[in-house]
Design an enzyme around this catalytic site. Structure first.
Site, short mmCIF file in Angstrom:
data_model
loop_
_atom_site.label_atom_id
_atom_site.label_comp_id
_atom_site.label_asym_id
_atom_site.label_seq_id
_atom_site.Cartn_x
_atom_site.Cartn_y
_atom_site.Cartn_z
CE LYS A 125 -22.78 37.10 -47.80
NZ LYS A 125 -21.66 36.92 -48.75
CE1 TYR B 45 -23.47 35.37 -44.48
CE2 TYR B 45 -25.86 35.53 -44.65
CZ TYR B 45 -24.65 35.16 -45.18
OH TYR B 45 -24.62 34.59 -46.44
CB SER C 236 -26.98 36.42 -48.81
OG SER C 236 -28.02 35.70 -48.16
#
Length: 278
Positions: A184, A180, A167
């Site tokens: 990534k 999160y 990401s």
């Protein structure tokens, strides 16, 4: 000259290949199909394009209904595809998926670690331990299990191609998505370390880093269902004036997957962001 099909003779396993919402229509051509889909997943886009380029595709997803839907959509365009229900946090499911690919299509050449999850954007100090564990189990430990299961197969055959979907959040820390983002960042480092360790053994490992797109995770990323105003606001900073699509991520993945374009790049993290993070 380019071959007629860029992935002819290859077999790929795409995790999270059934992500997205059901479409009421079935356009005849993949480009139209994906661009018209609302909340189509990146894994769905990858599976579709790979199949269109001659690849035999195993769609792996925990959502059986969506996975079967995507497999049926591809089959309707004469692609070679099969679905296997899979929880990527389960080592047994990884082994079953590899065995399924071998039994169904005779082997496995490409692994796309696409499946991912996020909690809904919130103040970081309010994220629960259960949410923390889940985001790391799916986004990071799922790749750990893939390495322990699929890499021995690739090593035995002396070749393999791993594509990890990360990401662009790693380019731009975002309020409310700390853990999160951490997962990534881990995906990017896993990609580079695996490339360093295994490329000399015939296994290339690369990553795709998409910017935000209109996938089923978008409401969690922005904290609400997107409307015209929020979509326009998200696209405004992008030099190419639009959001990332499943087709964009699929094309980036195809670049790493096909030996015609690429057999001398490994450990690369490719931004697919329309220039957003130049």
């Amino acid at each position: 000259m380019a071959p007629g099909k860029l992935l002819e003779g290859q077999v790929a396993l795409v995790t999270g290949g059934g992500s997205g919402k059901t479409s009421d229509t079935q356009p005849a051509h993949f480009d139209e199909y994906i661009l018209r889909r609302f909340y189509a997943g990146y894994g769905e886009g990858i599976a579709n394009l790979f199949a269109d380029e001659g690849c035999k595709v195993v769609i792996a997803d925990i959502n059986e209904a969506n996975g079967q839907r995507v497999a049926t959509d591809i089959s309707n365009r004469s692609g070679s595809v099969a679905f296997v229900k899979m929880n990527i946090t389960s080592p047994k499911d990884w082994q079953a998926a590899l065995d399924f690919a071998k039994a169904t299509f005779g082997g496995l050449d490409i692994l796309v670690n696409n499946a991912g999850w996020t909690y809904t954007v919130k103040d970081t100090h309010t994220v629960t331990e259960q949410e923390y564990d889940r985001v790391f189990d799916i986004n990071v430990k799922g790749i750990f299990h893939s390495v322990n299961t699929v890499l021995p197969h690739f090593l035995a055959q002396g070749s393999g191609n791993i594509i990890n979907i990360g990401s662009c959040i790693t380019e731009n820390p975002t309020k409310g998505l700390t853990w999160y983002g951490a997962t990534k960042g881990a995906v990017d480092m896993i990609t580079r370390h695996l490339a360093k360790e295994y490329s000399s053994k015939g296994i290339r490992v690369n990553g795709i880093s998409p910017s935000i797109g209109q996938t089923s995770l978008m409401p969690d990323f922005i904290g609400k269902d997107p409307d015209a105003a929020s979509l326009a606001s998200l696209a405004a900073p992008v030099p190419l004036n639009r959001l990332c699509t499943p087709l964009d991520v699929a094309k980036g993945s195809l670049y790493f997957a096909t030996p015609y374009f690429n057999n001398f790049q490994t450990g690369i993290i490719l931004r697919v962001d329309g220039g957003h993070y130049i």
